[in-house]
Structure formats: C-alpha cells, structure tokens
Motif scaffolding. Structure first.
Motif, PDB file in Angstrom:
ATOM      1  N   MET A  46      -2.416   2.458   1.920  1.00  0.00           N
ATOM      2  CA  MET A  46      -3.256   2.215   3.105  1.00  0.00           C
ATOM      3  C   MET A  46      -4.397   3.224   3.166  1.00  0.00           C
ATOM      4  N   TYR A  71      -4.571   7.609  13.345  1.00  0.00           N
ATOM      5  CA  TYR A  71      -4.659   6.207  13.764  1.00  0.00           C
ATOM      6  C   TYR A  71      -3.362   5.806  14.455  1.00  0.00           C
ATOM      7  N   PHE A  73       0.466  -3.842  16.133  1.00  0.00           N
ATOM      8  CA  PHE A  73       1.807  -3.273  15.941  1.00  0.00           C
ATOM      9  C   PHE A  73       2.254  -2.873  17.331  1.00  0.00           C
ATOM     10  N   SER A 118      -3.177  -4.987  11.216  1.00  0.00           N
ATOM     11  CA  SER A 118      -3.075  -3.519  11.311  1.00  0.00           C
ATOM     12  C   SER A 118      -3.887  -2.858  10.194  1.00  0.00           C
ATOM     13  N   VAL A 122       4.993  -6.523  14.047  1.00  0.00           N
ATOM     14  CA  VAL A 122       3.803  -6.087  13.309  1.00  0.00           C
ATOM     15  C   VAL A 122       3.004  -7.281  12.829  1.00  0.00           C
ATOM     16  N   ILE A 178       3.846   0.702  -6.702  1.00  0.00           N
ATOM     17  CA  ILE A 178       2.419   0.574  -7.065  1.00  0.00           C
ATOM     18  C   ILE A 178       1.649  -0.126  -5.939  1.00  0.00           C
ATOM     19  N   GLY A 179       2.200  -1.243  -5.463  1.00  0.00           N
ATOM     20  CA  GLY A 179       1.503  -2.027  -4.434  1.00  0.00           C
ATOM     21  C   GLY A 179       1.303  -1.258  -3.136  1.00  0.00           C
ATOM     22  N   GLY A 224       7.675  -4.172   6.395  1.00  0.00           N
ATOM     23  CA  GLY A 224       7.439  -2.740   6.617  1.00  0.00           C
ATOM     24  C   GLY A 224       8.598  -1.864   6.182  1.00  0.00           C
TER      25      GLY A 224
HETATM   26  N1  COA Z   1       3.468  -5.126  -8.568  1.00  0.00           N
HETATM   27  C1  COA Z   1       2.456  -4.364  -8.089  1.00  0.00           C
HETATM   28  N2  COA Z   1       1.846  -4.609  -6.901  1.00  0.00           N
HETATM   29  C2  COA Z   1       2.310  -5.639  -6.157  1.00  0.00           C
HETATM   30  C3  COA Z   1       3.373  -6.449  -6.595  1.00  0.00           C
HETATM   31  C4  COA Z   1       3.956  -6.162  -7.859  1.00  0.00           C
HETATM   32  N3  COA Z   1       4.979  -6.877  -8.341  1.00  0.00           N
HETATM   33  N4  COA Z   1       3.603  -7.378  -5.640  1.00  0.00           N
HETATM   34  C5  COA Z   1       2.722  -7.159  -4.648  1.00  0.00           C
HETATM   35  N5  COA Z   1       1.941  -6.108  -4.946  1.00  0.00           N
HETATM   36  C6  COA Z   1       0.876  -5.499  -4.151  1.00  0.00           C
HETATM   37  C7  COA Z   1      -0.008  -6.504  -3.443  1.00  0.00           C
HETATM   38  O1  COA Z   1      -1.024  -7.001  -4.300  1.00  0.00           O
HETATM   39  C8  COA Z   1      -0.542  -5.652  -2.311  1.00  0.00           C
HETATM   40  O2  COA Z   1      -1.541  -4.821  -2.776  1.00  0.00           O
HETATM   41  P1  COA Z   1      -3.076  -5.033  -2.303  1.00  0.00           P
HETATM   42  O3  COA Z   1      -3.041  -5.078  -0.811  1.00  0.00           O
HETATM   43  O4  COA Z   1      -3.782  -3.843  -2.830  1.00  0.00           O
HETATM   44  O5  COA Z   1      -3.493  -6.328  -2.894  1.00  0.00           O
HETATM   45  C9  COA Z   1       0.628  -4.754  -1.974  1.00  0.00           C
HETATM   46  O6  COA Z   1       1.503  -4.787  -3.103  1.00  0.00           O
HETATM   47  C10 COA Z   1       1.423  -5.183  -0.767  1.00  0.00           C
HETATM   48  O7  COA Z   1       1.753  -6.521  -0.937  1.00  0.00           O
HETATM   49  P2  COA Z   1       1.707  -7.518   0.297  1.00  0.00           P
HETATM   50  O8  COA Z   1       2.157  -8.850  -0.148  1.00  0.00           O
HETATM   51  O9  COA Z   1       0.394  -7.413   1.001  1.00  0.00           O
HETATM   52  O10 COA Z   1       2.845  -6.815   1.184  1.00  0.00           O
HETATM   53  P3  COA Z   1       3.545  -7.317   2.473  1.00  0.00           P
HETATM   54  O11 COA Z   1       2.718  -8.274   3.230  1.00  0.00           O
HETATM   55  O12 COA Z   1       4.925  -7.721   2.115  1.00  0.00           O
HETATM   56  O13 COA Z   1       3.635  -5.948   3.324  1.00  0.00           O
HETATM   57  C11 COA Z   1       2.443  -4.532   4.896  1.00  0.00           C
HETATM   58  C12 COA Z   1       2.554  -5.007   3.451  1.00  0.00           C
HETATM   59  C13 COA Z   1       1.464  -3.409   4.994  1.00  0.00           C
HETATM   60  C14 COA Z   1       1.952  -5.702   5.764  1.00  0.00           C
HETATM   61  C15 COA Z   1       3.831  -4.068   5.381  1.00  0.00           C
HETATM   62  O14 COA Z   1       4.269  -2.972   4.618  1.00  0.00           O
HETATM   63  C16 COA Z   1       3.854  -3.703   6.847  1.00  0.00           C
HETATM   64  O15 COA Z   1       3.940  -4.571   7.710  1.00  0.00           O
HETATM   65  N6  COA Z   1       3.827  -2.407   7.150  1.00  0.00           N
HETATM   66  C17 COA Z   1       3.912  -1.918   8.522  1.00  0.00           C
HETATM   67  C18 COA Z   1       2.560  -1.895   9.205  1.00  0.00           C
HETATM   68  C19 COA Z   1       1.672  -0.846   8.677  1.00  0.00           C
HETATM   69  O16 COA Z   1       2.152   0.098   8.063  1.00  0.00           O
HETATM   70  N7  COA Z   1       0.369  -0.990   8.943  1.00  0.00           N
HETATM   71  C20 COA Z   1      -0.619  -0.021   8.478  1.00  0.00           C
HETATM   72  C21 COA Z   1      -1.573   0.429   9.519  1.00  0.00           C
HETATM   73  S1  COA Z   1      -0.818   1.425  10.760  1.00  0.00           S
END
Ligand code: COA
Length: 368
Positions: A252, A319, A196, A212, A207, A43-44, A161
């Motif tokens: 995203m 992107y 990144f 990002s 990252v 979901i997140g 990630g």
């Molecule tokens: N149930 C439902 N949703 C949940 C949850 C749960 N138990 N726990 C967390 N979430 C949601 C958060 O609220 C968040 O959603 P929101 O941003 O809409 O508020 C989402 O899940 C992600 O949680 P977050 O804590 O922000 O995740 P993270 O910091 O661990 O990792 C990224 C997220 C994107 C930073 C990580 O996947 C990443 O580094 N990805 C690689 C870089 C990337 O893809 N960048 C994108 C641009 S190229």
C-alpha cells in the motif's frame, strides 16, 4: 495566569516505548490455510509475519506495557504528566476510555486530562498532535503528555484483509524534544467516506478494500502536495532522512508513494530510488508485526528515528479510514542516535513463539 505559565515549551518526543504480543505467524501459513498462493501475500501485499495476541493479551496490556517502557526511559516525575491520550480503534468500552485502564495499571491520577481518541488508524497521530499543540500553546506549562497508540487488528476469518493482521503498541512522552522535535506546521486532508468501518457491536471491520486504497492514495497526494508547495519536489524529498507512512500492508505504501511521485512529475526510476532509500527501510518492524492500526505509523517512525543524527528530518504520513490524514514533520534530537527503544523490539519481536496454521485456527476458534 502568569506570563511564564503561558510560554510555549520546546516540544517533541522525549522517550519511546514499544510492545508487541508474544505470538507470531508467517503469512505463508495463512496462505496454506486459505488455499491461496503465498506469493499473493508476500509479493502482492508485501507482508511477512503477523503479531498475534494469545488469549491473555488484549489492547489494554499492549498499551500499558508500551506506556510503562516509555515512562521508565523518560525518567521524569509522574507529577509532571498533565495529559494521557490514547489513540485506538480497538475500544474495550463505548464510554470508559482506554486511557483509564492505562492510568489504573500505572497508578497515574490527579491533575491529568485523560482520554481516548478515535479516528481509525489516524487516532494515535491525533493524540500526538493534541499533546504537541497543548505544549506549543503554552497551556501545558512545564507538563508532559503520555501518548499511546495501540491496536489489535483482526479480520473475519477468510476476509481479504486477514493476511495484513497484526498487533502492537507505541507510547511516547511528549515533552522536551530529546528524541525528536515535532514541527508546529502539519498538513491534514480529510474526506468523508465509508472505506473501512466497524459498526457498534460488531467484532470485525467492514472494508471496501478498493475504495480504501483509492482514499489512502488521494490523501497522500494532497498532504505531500501541501507540504512541498512551490518548492522543488526532488530537493524536498532528498533533504529528508526518511519518509514514514501508515503501513496497512507494505505494498500500500509503495502504491501511495508512486501516486505522490507521479503527481510530482518524477519518473519511475526516481520514484523507485526514493522508495528504496527513504521508505522501504522504515518498514522492517512493520513487516514483522503486521498492521497495528494506530501504532503502525509510529512503529515506522520509531524505526526511522533510531540512529539519526540530531537535525536530520523525517516525514510521517498518517491515514485513518473514514477518512482523515495528516503529514507531520519531525527533526531528530540528541537521543535519536542511541535508539534506546530498539531493545523493546529485540525483546518482543525476536522472542515471539511462532504458531502454524493449526495453532492459528485453534486460537481463532477459541476467540470467536
Ligand atoms: N502472486 C503475486 N501477486 C499476486 C498474486 C500472486 N499469485 N495474486 C494476486 N497478487 C497481487 C495482485 O495483483 C494485487 O497486486 P496489485 O494491487 O499491485 O495489482 C495484490 O496481490 C492484492 O491482490 P488483490 O486481489 O487486490 O487482493 P484482495 O482484494 O484479496 O485484498 C486488500 C487486498 C487490500 C483489499 C485487502 O488486503 C484488504 O481489504 N485489506 C484491508 C484494508 C486495507 O488495508 N486498506 C488499506 C488502506 S487503510
């Protein structure tokens, strides 16, 4: 040079081939392994499954097989290929381009400009643009370009990630616009940032996740703003059959489109409506394969084009961290409706062996 040789050629995508590796894992398995609530991943982040390479598959096999499939469907003569451009951020060598491995496996040599393009997830789109602009300029004459976007997205174990990982390759012949015409005008935006990156010699990316996200949203806002110009935003979006995005993870894309919609003064209901109708359906294959970096946008575009009637238009937002972005416009051609490349997806994605958390740990252990 003769006037004939410099005449601009009708330009677009003449054939498409896709390839995905033979293993997959549901993100719930990873959640269990990392002690996370699976809802955070499903979901997140909006993730479902990741495509994973077995030890005998690398980006070389992904790129080569995708290219082989695109060439088979194209049906043209190999001596018409004047360019091989491969976009990737899974470089296997600091000097020798991935295009050389592809050319070697496919027996392509001769009067061909062959090279690799690097700009994080934007590299495949740059390769498409270079090939298209080469044809549009007239410099290509009657020659076609083989363009490949292929990557294996792997993060360090336990990295935030990790649930977004994936792998895949998309190849296209840029030639006559049988599947889609590429519109000459596109809308780029770039800003230098460290959101990144992967330093030379390191296996996994570093990252700044939050940065990002911010960069991606700002890039989308600026590219769509330029594309829409002074026209009525609702009318412009309404006229598009599909809006494709680079899909690092599906949530995203939703966040980015919300940013675009708010900027365009659309209310939440309208933004949701456009998202459900024109964007979410283009991410089905992405949700099954995970992030395939350079290939990600083109997997979405391939899905969106399948089944379209000639003349229907698609927007494609690319992107790449660092960062560079570009919004391209495509118009479906007569062979979009048949969607011949769907059989690659049916064969590869449906035929994958599913591994569990234990199998994944063993695989990662074997790889490090
Ligand atoms: N149930 C439902 N949703 C949940 C949850 C749960 N138990 N726990 C967390 N979430 C949601 C958060 O609220 C968040 O959603 P929101 O941003 O809409 O508020 C989402 O899940 C992600 O949680 P977050 O804590 O922000 O995740 P993270 O910091 O661990 O990792 C990224 C997220 C994107 C930073 C990580 O996947 C990443 O580094 N990805 C690689 C870089 C990337 O893809 N960048 C994108 C641009 S190229």
């Amino acid at each position: 040079m003769s006037a004939h040789a410099m005449a601009a050629s009708p330009t677009g995508i003449a054939s498409i081939g896709l390839h995905f590796p033979s293993l997959s894992m549901a993100v719930e398995e990873l959640a269990q392994l990392r002690g996370q609530d699976p809802d955070k991943y499903t979901i997140g982040l909006g993730c479902e499954e990741m495509s994973i390479c077995p030890p005998d598959t690398s980006v070389v096999e992904l790129a080569t097989e995708a290219a082989r499939r695109a060439l088979d469907r194209w049906g043209g003569s190999a001596d018409r290929i004047g360019m091989i451009a491969v976009g990737t951020e899974t470089a296997v060598d600091m000097s020798r381009p991935l295009s050389a491995w592809v050319a070697d496996h496919l027996g392509l040599k001769g009067a061909i400009r062959s090279y690799e393009v690097k700009h994080a997830c934007y590299g495949g789109t740059l390769a498409v643009r270079q090939a298209a602009e080469w044809r549009m300029s007239g410099a290509a004459g009657d020659q076609a370009a083989l363009v490949v976007a292929a990557d294996v997205a792997m993060y360090e174990e336990g990295d935030p990630g990790e649930p977004t990982q994936g792998a895949g390759g998309v190849a296209m012949l840029i030639d006559e616009p049988r599947i889609a015409r590429i519109e000459p005008i596109s809308y780029p935006w770039s800003e230098p940032h460290f959101d990144f990156w992967r330093p030379v010699g390191e296996s996994y990316p570093r990252v700044d996740g939050q940065l990002s996200l911010d960069c991606y949203k700002r890039a989308a806002e600026n590219c769509f703003k330029a594309m829409i110009g002074k026209r009525d935003p609702e009318a412009v979006l309404h006229e598009l059959a599909a809006i494709c995005f680079h899909v690092p993870f599906p949530k995203m894309v939703r966040k980015a489109f919300y940013r675009v919609g708010e900027f365009l003064d659309l209310n939440a209901e309208r933004i949701d409506g456009f998202f459900q109708e024109k964007i979410y359906p283009t991410m089905l294959w992405n949700r099954l394969c995970g992030n395939a970096y350079t290939a990600s946008l083109w997997i979405s575009v391939a899905q969106a084009l399948k089944g379209l009637a000639a003349g229907e238009r698609v927007a494609a937002f690319s992107y790449g961290s660092g960062f560079g972005a570009e919004l391209m416009m495509l118009e479906a051609g007569p062979e979009a409706a048949a969607g011949a490349w769907e059989q690659d997806v049916a064969r590869d994605l449906a035929g994958r062996e599913r591994i569990d958390a234990k199998g994944y740990s063993e695989l990662r252990g074997a790889k490090s």
